[in-house]
Write an enzyme that holds these catalytic residues in place. Sequence first.
Site, PDB file in Angstrom:
ATOM      1  N   ALA A  96       6.395  -1.298  -7.890  1.00 47.69           N
ATOM      2  CA  ALA A  96       6.959  -0.041  -7.382  1.00 47.69           C
ATOM      3  C   ALA A  96       6.143   0.441  -6.178  1.00 47.69           C
ATOM      4  O   ALA A  96       4.930   0.205  -6.119  1.00 47.69           O
ATOM      5  CB  ALA A  96       6.956   1.016  -8.491  1.00 47.69           C
ATOM      6  N   CYS A 149      -3.642  -0.537   0.415  1.00 45.27           N
ATOM      7  CA  CYS A 149      -3.596   0.425   1.516  1.00 45.27           C
ATOM      8  C   CYS A 149      -4.898   1.228   1.513  1.00 45.27           C
ATOM      9  O   CYS A 149      -4.903   2.444   1.660  1.00 45.27           O
ATOM     10  CB  CYS A 149      -2.368   1.327   1.429  1.00 45.27           C
ATOM     11  SG  CYS A 149      -2.158   2.157  -0.150  1.00 45.27           S
TER      12      CYS A 149
END
Length: 467
Positions: free
Chosen positions: A235, A358
């Site tokens: 997700a 990230c």
Amino acid sequence: MALYAAAAAVLAGVESRQGSIKGLVYASSFQNVKQLYALVCETQRYSAVLDSVISSAGLLRAEKKLRPHLAKVLVYELLLGRGFRGGGGRWKPLLNRHQARLKAELARLKVHRGVSRNEDLLEVGCGLAQASQVPRFVRVNTLKTCSDDAIDYFKETRFYQGRASSLEDLRALKGKCFLLDPLLPELLVFPAQTDLHEHPLYQAGHLILQDKASCLPAMLLAPPPGSHVIDACAAPGNKTSHLAALLKNQGKIFAFDLDAKRLASMATLLARAGVSCCQLAEEDFLAVSPSDQRYRQVQYILLDPSCSGSGMLTRQLEEPGTGLPSKERLRALAGFQQRALCHALTFPSLQRLVYSTCSLCQEENEDVVQEALQQSSGTFRLAPVLPSWPHRGLNTFPGAEHCLRASPETTLTGGFFIAVLERVEVPSSVSQAEVSAPELRSSPSPAPKKKRRRRNAAAAPSMLPCT
């Protein structure tokens, strides 16, 4: 009208420390969470500018029933956003009465600060100012259309198209212009403030709004059509849809995530994108057995685990006032990331894995990869990829330069880290023929081929697509 009220409520919740923007947006009852999230982020980004303009124009003194957070959202939309092209309800005439004064105060503020562009009003050197320079990257979803058709559509709607040859070309983007990315042929690049959430191609699933750095993991994994792939922490699903596009919906993607709500949103995204080769599972990837026969043909794994998000352009909006993550949180995250990566490397047929975050933190990136390589006892190595990419891994161990990093300053993208691991040799338990073509294992005679197809057809209903 409901959009602006919802955005005002989220802003109020963020400022009173009730939660992050993303958390409050997903907890709201507003249906289009991406549209709401984008509006709140942009409004919050210009918060100080909007406060100054609203105060100088005396808007709240003149309109005593207008609440401050709603005023901020409406003034952003009027001066810096869509200009109420999408509606505005009863608030549009109210703001129009003050439009001239508000625009004059914005112009006066620019003169006072010696700038000419709206984004130049943001503080120099802050993360939000860097974010304003990052263009809008748009991936053409090749499951539903092709790049040429998408390009022609934008040209027909008076967009000018060119091809980027340098970062300076991307920095200079403005107006109704877009460029073709030189690295990813299906990636279009628009000016930073371009909003495509209500564009018909986006709503039809023909376009995916995805940062360039976020497109690299699937591109570098490069599974050919027919492959079996695991997306370990899947997700919200942009990378999963990219994998499906690379597979041309031929093969299988096993996608895992523990968050039921994010998984439900992901299923909606994949359905809109036309993904039919994916099986979603609300399951902890660490609990998935590498010896399970369902995964014996998995040769490709994409692992993008939970991380600190320190490279996210909107992180300061998500968690106002926070800096780098604490050492305790980094240790906990790195521990999970290391376990997940080492677990992924135990899948018997695995040939190639992409690990990405990230995050900008060495503890979550180079340190995790180094430890996993040491534990793999020479079975895997870092693959040298994209030699022309300007931002490489930190020089913390031999070979770390094969890793990739990304940042607004060096690549005009979000902050990102990517490592590609490949198997040094074929495992003895798996034959070379099986590794080379898992979908083509059959005898030369026609009869067994037909028999195998019948078996696959009978088994197909147990593989439910993400719809």
